[in-house]
Design an enzyme around this catalytic site. Structure first.
Site, PDB file in Angstrom:
ATOM      1  N   SER A   1       0.841  -1.201   0.000  1.00 49.64           N
ATOM      2  CA  SER A   1       0.000   0.000   0.000  1.00 49.64           C
ATOM      3  C   SER A   1       0.872   1.245   0.000  1.00 49.64           C
ATOM      4  O   SER A   1       2.094   1.180   0.182  1.00 49.64           O
ATOM      5  CB  SER A   1      -0.927   0.015   1.228  1.00 49.64           C
TER       6      SER A   1
ATOM      7  N   ILE B   1       3.155   4.450  -0.511  1.00 45.08           N
ATOM      8  CA  ILE B   1       4.328   4.789  -1.331  1.00 45.08           C
ATOM      9  C   ILE B   1       5.027   3.526  -1.834  1.00 45.08           C
ATOM     10  O   ILE B   1       5.518   3.487  -2.958  1.00 45.08           O
ATOM     11  CB  ILE B   1       5.279   5.695  -0.530  1.00 45.08           C
TER      12      ILE B   1
ATOM     13  N   SER C   1      12.067  10.469   6.103  1.00 41.32           N
ATOM     14  CA  SER C   1      10.945  11.389   6.300  1.00 41.32           C
ATOM     15  C   SER C   1      11.482  12.735   6.742  1.00 41.32           C
ATOM     16  O   SER C   1      12.513  12.822   7.409  1.00 41.32           O
ATOM     17  CB  SER C   1      10.004  10.841   7.379  1.00 41.32           C
TER      18      SER C   1
ATOM     19  N   TYR D   1       9.821   8.215  16.007  1.00 39.73           N
ATOM     20  CA  TYR D   1       9.773   8.114  14.541  1.00 39.73           C
ATOM     21  C   TYR D   1      10.782   9.084  13.917  1.00 39.73           C
ATOM     22  O   TYR D   1      11.550   8.707  13.019  1.00 39.73           O
ATOM     23  CB  TYR D   1       8.358   8.419  14.054  1.00 39.73           C
TER      24      TYR D   1
ATOM     25  N   THR E   1      -1.444   8.610   2.693  1.00 41.86           N
ATOM     26  CA  THR E   1      -1.316   7.155   2.574  1.00 41.86           C
ATOM     27  C   THR E   1      -2.093   6.493   3.717  1.00 41.86           C
ATOM     28  O   THR E   1      -2.399   7.138   4.719  1.00 41.86           O
ATOM     29  CB  THR E   1       0.164   6.735   2.680  1.00 41.86           C
TER      30      THR E   1
END
Length: 322
Positions: A53, A55, A180, A205, A240
């Protein structure tokens, strides 16, 4: 420290809103060259992790549509099979395969690498896309904090284990790691599993994504004479399933302003297609161009000196699970 964190967060938000949204992509795309994406790569073997799913799916589809043999590494067999079937029918390329592997488990990654290595095929492109943002402190069955296990240790383990097959594709081999912009808010730290303060999934993250960028730099130094290029990239803020699930407030607040998965995957595919002499190994890319790894006055650049000890730590952690 509080003021510095606030500055990083504010600078990131402003820079991101101006650049990482759909309008940023539309503006930057005015400089894109359409011929850059017209290369066909029949006969090249590409591995894409987290490919069912978002990217990862858009990347797998983009590579398959250009003739590549694509291996989709997915945790869930059913969702992986559905994505595989869709890509085959949409691209007409039957050379798309599913590899089931939970990238939060070093043992599963080792098992996958062993199975895949028996094919004895060169790997031209490895896309480290699998990632997650888990807000709660969760430990894997191997005892690792979950975000770290997937985003850092999993990325490290699969890349290191694929090196012999990447070397077979030299001098055209490349590793593309989907990082990211969240990494702009975090310096490198030795506290890889957030043991030294109250757990914060969003901060973890950002830390994980910073490690990926520093790891890419380190790999480019370690293997510079092996014919493998290492690149990290930021896809921008894309709509997403992963973002909707892990950051629902962010997703809702920027509804209509986020990029599509295809726009997020654009630079991944671009990096896979360009002649390597056009690219800088170890660099961080955004919207088909080299991008800064640090924001002004964010005091994150000096932290990259920690990468050697972090790599030593990752090496020992990935060995311990044997």
């Amino acid at each position: 420290m509080f003021l510095l964190k606030t500055w990083r967060s504010t600078a990131f938000s402003v820079y991101g809103y101006l650049n990482f949204t759909k309008s940023g992509f539309m503006e930057h795309s005015k400089k894109f060259k359409s011929e850059d994406m017209q290369t066909h790569i029949e006969g090249k073997n590409c591995i894409v992790t987290g490919a069912n799913s978002g990217i990862g799916y858009a990347t797998a589809q983009g590579l398959a549509s250009r003739g590549a043999t694509v291996y989709m590494v997915c945790r869930n067999k059913e969702r992986g099979e559905a994505a595989l079937s869709k890509i085959q029918s949409m691209t007409g390329n039957q050379n798309v395969y599913l590899e089931v592997c939970d990238l939060s488990s070093v043992n599963e990654i080792k098992s996958f690498a062993s199975r895949f290595s028996s094919k004895d095929v060169p790997v031209h492109v490895l896309v480290n896309n699998a990632g997650l943002l888990e807000h709660n402190l969760i430990k894997t069955s191997e005892g690792f904090e979950l975000n770290f296990a997937v985003n850092v240790l999993g990325t490290y383990a699969i890349t290191e284990l694929m090196l012999p097959l990447l070397k077979k594709a030299a001098p055209d081999a490349r590793v593309i790691t989907v990082s990211s912009g969240g990494m702009y808010t975090a310096p490198l730290t030795k506290d890889l599993q957030f043991n030294h303060s109250k757990f914060d999934g969003v901060e973890q993250y950002g830390r994980n994504k910073r490690v990926q960028v520093a790891l890419t730099e380190k790999w480019s130094e370690m293997y510079k004479n092996k014919g493998i290029g290492f690149y990290s990239m930021h896809p921008g803020w894309a709509e997403t399933p992963g973002v909707a699930k892990s950051l629902p407030g962010f997703s809702k607040a920027l509804s209509g302003k986020l990029r599509t998965s295809e726009e997020g995957a654009d630079t991944v595919i671009w990096l896979a297609l360009q002649p390597k002499e056009k690219l800088v190994s170890g660099a961080f890319y955004f919207d088909r161009a080299e991008a800064p790894k640090h924001l002004l006055f964010a005091a994150t650049s000096g932290s990259h000196a920690l990468i050697d000890s972090i790599v030593d730590n990752l090496r020992s952690l990935s060995t311990l699970t044997s």
